[in-house]
Design a protein around this motif. Structure first.
Motif, PDB file in Angstrom:
ATOM      1  N   ALA A  61       0.792  -1.278   0.118  1.00  0.00           N
ATOM      2  CA  ALA A  61       0.074   0.001   0.071  1.00  0.00           C
ATOM      3  C   ALA A  61       0.765   1.268  -0.002  1.00  0.00           C
ATOM      4  N   THR A  62       2.193   1.014  -0.186  1.00  0.00           N
ATOM      5  CA  THR A  62       2.984   2.349  -0.061  1.00  0.00           C
ATOM      6  C   THR A  62       2.713   3.345  -1.323  1.00  0.00           C
ATOM      7  N   GLN A  63       2.509   4.488  -1.211  1.00  0.00           N
ATOM      8  CA  GLN A  63       2.356   5.333  -2.239  1.00  0.00           C
ATOM      9  C   GLN A  63       3.682   5.698  -3.027  1.00  0.00           C
ATOM     10  N   LEU A  64       3.404   5.710  -4.370  1.00  0.00           N
ATOM     11  CA  LEU A  64       4.369   6.186  -5.441  1.00  0.00           C
ATOM     12  C   LEU A  64       5.150   7.371  -4.847  1.00  0.00           C
ATOM     13  N   GLN A  65       4.476   8.628  -4.609  1.00  0.00           N
ATOM     14  CA  GLN A  65       5.265   9.714  -3.914  1.00  0.00           C
ATOM     15  C   GLN A  65       6.004   9.413  -2.777  1.00  0.00           C
ATOM     16  N   THR A  66       5.578   8.395  -1.896  1.00  0.00           N
ATOM     17  CA  THR A  66       6.502   8.005  -0.624  1.00  0.00           C
ATOM     18  C   THR A  66       7.698   7.466  -1.153  1.00  0.00           C
ATOM     19  N   LEU A  67       7.753   6.546  -2.111  1.00  0.00           N
ATOM     20  CA  LEU A  67       9.055   5.834  -2.781  1.00  0.00           C
ATOM     21  C   LEU A  67       9.811   7.184  -3.468  1.00  0.00           C
ATOM     22  N   MET A  68       9.269   7.889  -4.123  1.00  0.00           N
ATOM     23  CA  MET A  68      10.017   9.036  -4.743  1.00  0.00           C
ATOM     24  C   MET A  68      10.659   9.881  -3.680  1.00  0.00           C
ATOM     25  N   ASN A  69       9.986  10.211  -2.841  1.00  0.00           N
ATOM     26  CA  ASN A  69      10.710  10.984  -1.835  1.00  0.00           C
ATOM     27  C   ASN A  69      12.016  10.327  -1.123  1.00  0.00           C
ATOM     28  N   ALA A  70      11.590   9.063  -0.801  1.00  0.00           N
ATOM     29  CA  ALA A  70      12.678   8.403  -0.324  1.00  0.00           C
ATOM     30  C   ALA A  70      13.970   8.296  -1.132  1.00  0.00           C
ATOM     31  N   LEU A  71      13.748   7.889  -2.622  1.00  0.00           N
ATOM     32  CA  LEU A  71      14.731   7.953  -3.301  1.00  0.00           C
ATOM     33  C   LEU A  71      15.534   9.256  -3.460  1.00  0.00           C
ATOM     34  N   ALA A  72      14.799  10.143  -3.432  1.00  0.00           N
ATOM     35  CA  ALA A  72      15.403  11.715  -3.635  1.00  0.00           C
ATOM     36  C   ALA A  72      16.202  11.994  -2.139  1.00  0.00           C
ATOM     37  N   ALA A  73      15.595  11.677  -1.180  1.00  0.00           N
ATOM     38  CA  ALA A  73      16.167  11.788   0.226  1.00  0.00           C
ATOM     39  C   ALA A  73      17.586  11.095   0.315  1.00  0.00           C
ATOM     40  N   LEU A  74      17.549   9.717  -0.357  1.00  0.00           N
ATOM     41  CA  LEU A  74      18.728   9.077  -0.629  1.00  0.00           C
ATOM     42  C   LEU A  74      19.892   9.236  -1.558  1.00  0.00           C
ATOM     43  N   GLU A  75      19.463  10.232  -2.312  1.00  0.00           N
ATOM     44  CA  GLU A  75      20.083  10.439  -3.563  1.00  0.00           C
ATOM     45  C   GLU A  75      20.330   9.392  -4.571  1.00  0.00           C
ATOM     46  N   LEU A  76      18.851   8.779  -4.873  1.00  0.00           N
ATOM     47  CA  LEU A  76      18.860   7.755  -5.791  1.00  0.00           C
ATOM     48  C   LEU A  76      17.967   8.235  -6.892  1.00  0.00           C
ATOM     49  N   GLU A  77      17.772   7.436  -7.924  1.00  0.00           N
ATOM     50  CA  GLU A  77      16.863   7.640  -9.031  1.00  0.00           C
ATOM     51  C   GLU A  77      16.413   6.415  -9.368  1.00  0.00           C
ATOM     52  N   LEU A  78      15.180   6.330  -9.955  1.00  0.00           N
ATOM     53  CA  LEU A  78      14.603   5.331 -10.802  1.00  0.00           C
ATOM     54  C   LEU A  78      14.756   5.274 -12.129  1.00  0.00           C
ATOM     55  N   VAL A  79      15.170   4.167 -12.588  1.00  0.00           N
ATOM     56  CA  VAL A  79      15.629   3.704 -13.902  1.00  0.00           C
ATOM     57  C   VAL A  79      14.592   2.631 -14.469  1.00  0.00           C
ATOM     58  N   VAL A  80      13.766   3.060 -15.475  1.00  0.00           N
ATOM     59  CA  VAL A  80      12.883   1.888 -16.194  1.00  0.00           C
ATOM     60  C   VAL A  80      13.404   1.556 -17.631  1.00  0.00           C
ATOM     61  N   ARG A  81      13.547   0.148 -17.487  1.00  0.00           N
ATOM     62  CA  ARG A  81      14.206  -0.379 -18.681  1.00  0.00           C
ATOM     63  C   ARG A  81      13.554  -1.725 -18.957  1.00  0.00           C
ATOM     64  N   PRO A  82      13.927  -2.586 -20.215  1.00  0.00           N
ATOM     65  CA  PRO A  82      13.374  -3.775 -20.576  1.00  0.00           C
ATOM     66  C   PRO A  82      13.876  -4.727 -19.430  1.00  0.00           C
ATOM     67  N   ARG A  83      13.196  -5.747 -19.088  1.00  0.00           N
ATOM     68  CA  ARG A  83      13.586  -6.916 -18.011  1.00  0.00           C
ATOM     69  C   ARG A  83      14.754  -7.508 -18.471  1.00  0.00           C
ATOM     70  N   THR A  84      15.801  -7.890 -17.838  1.00  0.00           N
ATOM     71  CA  THR A  84      16.830  -8.723 -18.242  1.00  0.00           C
ATOM     72  C   THR A  84      16.349 -10.143 -18.277  1.00  0.00           C
ATOM     73  N   THR A  85      17.182 -11.265 -18.719  1.00  0.00           N
ATOM     74  CA  THR A  85      16.557 -12.618 -18.967  1.00  0.00           C
ATOM     75  C   THR A  85      16.984 -13.579 -17.315  1.00  0.00           C
TER      76      THR A  85
END
Length: 83
Positions: A49-73
């Protein structure tokens, strides 16, 4: 540091690892993202039930970013060994 996460639990573990690398408590991370310690705990546990905004706030606070790419095998079992 690059971590592949395919489900909320793996993503939560990645957040937890980064927080610990920065020697932050859950409360300190929560303060950086204007959230309660309990919210950080739920995020790290992979609560669905974690909200997407909560995740994005955590990533920003930890100096991380989200990368979306095709799945590996890689099989799920191989990825779970990383965690």
């Amino acid at each position: 540091m690059e971590i592949i996460a395919r489900d909320p639990k793996q993503l939560g573990i990645a957040v937890q690892r980064r927080r610990r690398e920065q020697n932050l408590t859950q409360g300190e991370l929560g303060a950086r993202m204007n959230a309660r310690q309990a919210t950080v705990s739920k995020l790290e546990k992979g609560e669905p039930a974690t909200q997407l905004q909560t995740l994005m706030n955590a990533l920003a606070a930890l100096e991380l970013e989200l990368v979306v790419r095709p799945r590996t095998t890689s099989r799920v079992e191989e990825l779970e060994e990383l965690f």
